[in-house]
Design a protein around this motif. Sequence first.
Motif: not given
Lengths: 217, 223, 240
Positions: C45, C48, C50-51, C73, C76-77, C81, C83, C150
């Motif tokens: 995370t 990419n 997210l964190e 954004n 991330r394309r 990912i 989960f 994804a």
Amino acid sequence: MFDTAMTWNDLMFMLRGAGVTLWITAIAVAGGTMLGVVFGVIRSSLSPWVTWPLAFVLDILRSVPLLIQLVLVNSFQAIAGWGWSPFTTSCVVLALYTAALVTEVVRGAVLAVPETTRRAARSLGMTWAQDQTQIVFPMALRVGLPSWINVTLGVMKDSALVLWLGIIELLRASQILVTRLQEPMFILMVAGAIYFVISFPIARLGERLEKRWREND
Amino acid sequence: MFDFSYRFQWAQAMRHLPRMLEGALVTLEIAILSLVVGIAIAVLLAVARDSKYIWLRAPATAWVEVARNTPALFQIYMAHFGLGSFGIYLSPYTALLAGIAFNNAGYLAETFRGALRAIPETQTRAGRSLGMGQAQTFRLIVMPQMFRVAFLPTTNQMVWAILMTSLGVTVGMATDLTGIVQNLNARTFRTFELFAIAAVLYYLIAKTVMLGAQLIAWRLFRY
Amino acid sequence: MIEIEKVYKSFGKLEVLKGIDLTVNKGEVVSIIGGSGSGKSTLLTCINGLEPIQSGRIRIDQTEVHARSTDLNKLRRKIGIVFQQFNAFPHLSVLDNVTLALRKVLGMSRREAEEIAVKQLEHVGLGDKLKVYPSRLSGGQQQRMAIARALAMSPKYMLFDEVTSALDPLLVGEVLDTLKMLAEEGMTMICVTHEMGFARDVSKRVAFFHQGVMAEIAPPDQLFGAPQHPETQKFLSKVR
Ligand SMILES: Nc1ncnc2c1ncn2[C@@H]1O[C@H](COP(=O)(O)OP(=O)(O)OP(=O)(O)O)[C@@H](O)[C@H]1O
Ligand SMILES: [Mg+2]
């Protein structure tokens, strides 16, 4: 902060109105709860095939505006020559309305008691009455009490409508002052604050109970 | 016990049915508008209430608590009389609409907030990791799911909105069902008959709305 | 290329990543194994964005993930990912699950998006489930849908976080086969996994995480055959 012409006497006038609000609420909730518990137990223990007329009437009480109900009952008692005061009429209408709401609360609460629990109780040799008082009631109370508190607060707020029959409760008292003093915002704020002070702590208490009891389950 | 010297005149009252039906439409119109406005505001309030910024959280919380802890009639009075202190004079129609929308927003905000908490955080993560922005993720992924969880309570709020429209008469609303019936009543004095018909109409409106909501739910929530 | 340099990450007082260094080259498959709570998911995370991280840096094709100027954004394309919990969007059909980001993020028309989505879904063996809602799919099918979702964005990198852990043992195979297929096609991948067989077969290198530290990284033969670090030995003896 506010430069107002409102006097202590005016405030007392509003507080007396609040007293009327509380008094009507107390009567309506007391009567409505007793009726509602009876109806609720009937509705949840007898087959819907038998109780549908009751269900229908209660549904009407919940689907027709309270204002309309007040006017209807008031004109009916006049026609029938019962000579009810607006206060009596208001209490009767609000009590019936409360009963309709409480019935649903009771029904929901009783249904929340798992059938298996009840069967276990009956298989221990408890009678129907014992089952109801020892098992169903205590369990249903935990589910129902928070909702019942909400109903009570709802009735307290809805009781403002009785001003339409000429009863001087809190909101009507404020309106009278508004007309006299021409300070609508300030006076209504005071009225709102009084409602809030009555309702908010009780609502919070209900939420706390609900949360606590849910966590214990 | 029933000592009727009064003669019920249903036929006479029924002659006013077309006018009353027009009023019923206005009632429905106000209820729907107030619900739409209420939903839009409630979404904002629900998000603001869990915001990390106090200047968003505080006003949203105040709105919700006032809406839930004071009578709807009080809220309508505020819109109609109260705003007069600031030189704002709303027509009965607007005041009624504003009052009910205010109330709807407060109650629905709590409903929506509960629904939002029921949607796992991982849904947002999944959206974000596909490159969607925060607002986009909320609009396309979280909000549709929120509406589903909140659908039944929202339907109930719609019924309450219908019931609340009857309060308009106290601020001089004359075109909705209660307003029209009250005016007819002042002219003909057939109070019981007129209000009884109104009661039936309100009941039918409420039931129709419930039925309509079920149809919508059935169409919308296939999953 | 994914370059991870001295990454430190904590949640409040809890230090979860303590100086991770790792470079993943184009076309390479790296597996990460390790005990629960060792920070494997957290690393993904962070990759990419997210964190946020506390220090160090992560670069993807020379773009620093946690730099203020980076458009996450957009970045991330490039990185898909998947989960452990499938995270299907329950309110959208399988097809719409896949087309949503294509339309809303890449701005494709519905037709273009559906063309790609259908191709990806067929690729993972879901060509006959397009109109179905995720609740009607098995876990394995949902997970393959998530993979297709994804992949549809044509990412250059794929991150997989224990994508088989929530599955019935019977369904694990179908998902692993999908991953193997991807690896053979030359996708650059980081796979957090508990499937040692899979890690051994597919990866070029396997990393072992222990308490927020990458204790050991080596080609699979070496790591599984002759683990150097005592914690790796302990871990492997337990999972075998
Ligand atoms: N959002 C969060 N907030 C606080 N602590 C977190 C958060 N996410 C993870 N942690 C903590 O960070 C540590 C590492 O978690 P992480 O999920 O990365 O472990 P993992 O290696 O993926 O383990 P597992 O094999 O169980 O998935 C754990 O102690 C976890 O409790
Ligand atoms: Mg993990």
